[in-house]
Motif scaffolding. Structure first.
Motif, mmCIF file in Angstrom:
data_model
loop_
_atom_site.group_PDB
_atom_site.id
_atom_site.type_symbol
_atom_site.label_atom_id
_atom_site.label_comp_id
_atom_site.label_asym_id
_atom_site.label_seq_id
_atom_site.Cartn_x
_atom_site.Cartn_y
_atom_site.Cartn_z
ATOM 1 N N HIS A 266 0.953 -1.228 -0.048
ATOM 2 C CA HIS A 266 0.174 0.179 -0.109
ATOM 3 C C HIS A 266 0.876 1.217 -0.215
ATOM 4 O O HIS A 266 0.646 2.237 -0.724
ATOM 5 N N ILE A 267 1.896 1.390 0.788
ATOM 6 C CA ILE A 267 2.922 2.280 0.849
ATOM 7 C C ILE A 267 3.655 2.222 -0.386
ATOM 8 O O ILE A 267 3.879 3.620 -0.840
ATOM 9 N N LEU A 268 4.207 1.504 -0.821
ATOM 10 C CA LEU A 268 4.835 1.442 -1.996
ATOM 11 C C LEU A 268 3.971 1.981 -3.506
ATOM 12 O O LEU A 268 4.378 2.735 -4.030
ATOM 13 N N GLU A 269 2.727 1.487 -3.248
ATOM 14 C CA GLU A 269 1.913 2.105 -4.467
ATOM 15 C C GLU A 269 1.377 3.677 -4.215
ATOM 16 O O GLU A 269 1.753 4.301 -5.151
ATOM 17 N N ARG A 270 1.767 3.973 -3.008
ATOM 18 C CA ARG A 270 1.674 5.446 -2.956
ATOM 19 C C ARG A 270 3.016 6.129 -3.008
ATOM 20 O O ARG A 270 2.841 7.268 -3.941
ATOM 21 N N GLN A 271 3.950 5.410 -3.118
ATOM 22 C CA GLN A 271 5.149 6.120 -3.431
ATOM 23 C C GLN A 271 5.560 6.088 -4.919
ATOM 24 O O GLN A 271 5.789 7.146 -5.380
ATOM 25 N N ARG A 272 4.889 5.187 -5.651
ATOM 26 C CA ARG A 272 4.824 5.129 -7.020
ATOM 27 C C ARG A 272 4.068 6.307 -7.670
ATOM 28 O O ARG A 272 4.300 6.845 -8.617
ATOM 29 N N VAL B 92 12.652 3.547 19.108
ATOM 30 C CA VAL B 92 13.923 4.181 18.492
ATOM 31 C C VAL B 92 14.837 3.095 17.818
ATOM 32 O O VAL B 92 15.269 3.652 16.946
ATOM 33 N N ARG B 93 15.041 2.191 18.293
ATOM 34 C CA ARG B 93 15.932 1.260 17.720
ATOM 35 C C ARG B 93 15.696 0.966 16.165
ATOM 36 O O ARG B 93 16.299 0.878 15.205
ATOM 37 N N CYS B 94 14.150 0.822 16.243
ATOM 38 C CA CYS B 94 13.964 0.444 14.770
ATOM 39 C C CYS B 94 13.996 1.666 13.778
ATOM 40 O O CYS B 94 14.132 1.402 12.557
ATOM 41 N N VAL B 95 13.885 2.745 14.131
ATOM 42 C CA VAL B 95 13.887 3.868 13.433
ATOM 43 C C VAL B 95 15.035 4.569 13.285
ATOM 44 O O VAL B 95 15.498 5.044 11.946
ATOM 45 N N GLU B 96 15.986 4.691 14.271
ATOM 46 C CA GLU B 96 17.158 5.555 14.451
ATOM 47 C C GLU B 96 18.199 5.139 13.177
ATOM 48 O O GLU B 96 18.942 5.963 12.534
ATOM 49 N N ALA B 97 18.284 3.907 12.691
ATOM 50 C CA ALA B 97 19.477 3.693 11.819
ATOM 51 C C ALA B 97 18.892 3.713 10.400
ATOM 52 O O ALA B 97 19.842 3.682 9.394
ATOM 53 N N GLY B 98 17.737 3.963 10.056
ATOM 54 C CA GLY B 98 17.222 3.955 8.844
ATOM 55 C C GLY B 98 17.741 5.073 7.999
ATOM 56 O O GLY B 98 17.550 5.023 6.601
ATOM 57 N N GLY B 99 18.172 6.220 8.579
ATOM 58 C CA GLY B 99 18.477 7.528 7.790
ATOM 59 C C GLY B 99 17.275 8.285 7.179
ATOM 60 O O GLY B 99 17.520 8.759 6.330
ATOM 61 N N HIS B 100 16.062 7.980 7.769
ATOM 62 C CA HIS B 100 14.888 8.815 7.463
ATOM 63 C C HIS B 100 14.224 9.821 8.176
ATOM 64 O O HIS B 100 13.849 10.728 7.621
ATOM 65 N N VAL B 101 15.006 10.165 9.680
ATOM 66 C CA VAL B 101 14.420 10.781 10.260
ATOM 67 C C VAL B 101 15.789 11.544 10.971
ATOM 68 O O VAL B 101 16.892 11.146 10.868
ATOM 69 N N CYS B 102 15.535 12.934 11.199
ATOM 70 C CA CYS B 102 16.760 13.806 11.658
ATOM 71 C C CYS B 102 16.413 13.937 13.428
ATOM 72 O O CYS B 102 17.552 14.397 13.968
ATOM 73 N N VAL B 103 15.346 13.581 13.814
ATOM 74 C CA VAL B 103 15.238 13.684 15.244
ATOM 75 C C VAL B 103 13.792 13.035 15.628
ATOM 76 O O VAL B 103 12.911 12.982 14.744
ATOM 77 N N PHE C 129 10.044 8.056 2.915
ATOM 78 C CA PHE C 129 8.724 7.520 3.469
ATOM 79 C C PHE C 129 8.344 6.237 3.761
ATOM 80 O O PHE C 129 8.048 5.748 4.877
ATOM 81 N N THR C 130 8.672 5.719 2.662
ATOM 82 C CA THR C 130 7.972 4.155 2.674
ATOM 83 C C THR C 130 9.241 3.253 3.598
ATOM 84 O O THR C 130 8.812 2.628 4.487
ATOM 85 N N GLY C 131 10.419 3.741 3.782
ATOM 86 C CA GLY C 131 11.411 3.140 4.584
ATOM 87 C C GLY C 131 11.014 3.365 5.986
ATOM 88 O O GLY C 131 10.922 2.578 6.752
ATOM 89 N N LEU C 132 10.476 4.587 6.388
ATOM 90 C CA LEU C 132 10.165 4.950 7.855
ATOM 91 C C LEU C 132 8.889 4.370 8.085
ATOM 92 O O LEU C 132 9.082 3.823 9.248
#
Ligand code: AHG
Ligand code: MN
Ligand code: MN
Length: 342
Positions: free
Chosen positions: A22-28, A89-100, A37-40
């Motif tokens: 669903h998220i990928l379709e939105r990305q496309r 925090v652990r699942c999100v921080e490494a992905g490089g999708h957020v700054c804070v 956004f998809t990665g986050l």
């Protein structure tokens, strides 16, 4: 003998309508989308699956009870609050999708470690909503809100978090109930996905949720009646009388978990209220990671959300843990509430 019933359209599961798809379709369909956004979202969904796994066997693993500390809210922290916070925090921080990030459980912003890239999004969350219900096996949830950063680059700032609800890119919640349901919106439609724990995937189960214009239930903690304003007391009295819309009293439904009380209101209509009172004029619920994301969802589903004096999404935050009164749900029911309490 031919079966007498029709199986109807294939179940979304059979169509493979997973959250990822669903998220990928939105990305496309989003010009110059980068996949950030998809990665986050995939990181948030992973955290949700991990929290769901612990919640649904909480009685068997040592995650019930108190963590022995109090949080910035001055509330007793439950072990599952701490665990859910760490997982997100652990699942999100490494992905490089957020700054804070910002969380109900952290007094200040949660910086992204320097060795990880800093992305263009800001994630704020209530990792475990309804903590008082953990030990009694009642529905609990996770609430999240996503903004685009306002600072240019590098580590995100508190100002990146202090944005009005209208600037949210997306908002959602995960309800750990009789099933685990993730509901989200990017402002264009509200969609629900149910976790199949055996497959480990969220499958589309509630496409384009629309909240009824009016419902027949109200959801409020009547234990606080003596602290309410006269207008608040009048409104609830009215709902409990034969003068209520529809000519009969509304029903009362209250679980004490915002995510659960809101999810029922979103699907069935009606109104949830956590008003201010003489002791806490701004009520109990926090703007950035409870009221604003729920308001974004409510409005995207055709409902409304007010503080009693203004639209929740228009409130300008001053601190990470601002509280605001909340009246949310069916548009007509919220309008009635505002007429009585403002
Ligand atoms: P949290 O567990 O994240 O602190 O949130 C609890 C909130 C919300 O979930 C619920 O609507 C409200 O507290 C219930 O408050 P009362 O127990 O005062 O009714
Ligand atoms: Mn909460
Ligand atoms: Mn919480």
């Amino acid at each position: 003998m031919e079966p007498t019933h029709s199986w109807g359209p294939p179940h979304p599961e059979q169509l493979g309508w997973t959250l990822d798809r669903h998220i990928l379709e939105r990305q496309r369909s989003t010009p110059d989308a980068t996949g950030d956004f998809t990665g986050l979202f995939q990181s948030i969904a992973l955290a949700g699956r991990m929290i769901a796994s612990r919640v649904h066997k909480a009685g068997l693993s040592d995650v019930l009870g108190r963590a022995g500390e109090t949080n910035v809210q001055g509330e007793e922290v439950q072990k599952l609050d701490v665990l859910a916070n760490q997982v997100l925090v652990r699942c999100v921080e490494a992905g490089g999708h957020v700054c804070v990030m910002a969380s109900e459980e952290n007094e200040d912003i949660i910086p992204i470690p320097a060795h990880f890239p800093h992305g263009k999004y800001v994630l704020m969350f209530d990792p475990l909503d309804g903590s008082s219900n953990i030990d009694v096996c009642m529905s609990i949830g996770t609430i999240f809100s996503i903004h685009r950063r306002t600072s240019k680059s590098g580590p995100g700032t508190r100002e990146d978090c202090l944005q009005k609800g209208t600037s949210q890119v997306a908002a959602g919640y995960i309800l750990y109930g009789s099933s685990t349901v993730l509901v989200y919106t990017t402002g264009d439609g509200v969609h629900g996905f149910t976790l199949d724990p055996l497959v480990g995937e969220f499958f589309l189960s509630h496409e384009n949720i629309r909240i009824p214009k009016r419902g027949s239930t109200y959801s409020v903690n009547e234990g606080n009646t003596s602290k309410w304003s006269p207008g608040m007391r009048e409104w609830v009295q009215w709902l409990k009388s034969d003068e209520a819309p529809g000519g009969k009293p509304y029903g009362l439904r209250y679980i004490g978990t915002l995510v659960a009380d809101f999810h029922r209101t979103l699907l069935k209509g009606g109104v949830f209220a956590y008003p201010g009172d003489v002791k806490n004029p701004n009520g109990k619920l926090r703007l950035l990671y409870e009221c604003a994301p729920m308001a974004f969802i409510a409005e995207a589903a055709g409902g409304a959300a007010s503080t009693g004096t203004q639209r929740v999404l228009d409130v300008e935050p001053e601190t990470l843990h601002d509280r605001v009164p909340l009246f949310i749900g069916s548009a007509d029911d919220v309008a009635d509430a505002v007429r009585h309490v403002s």
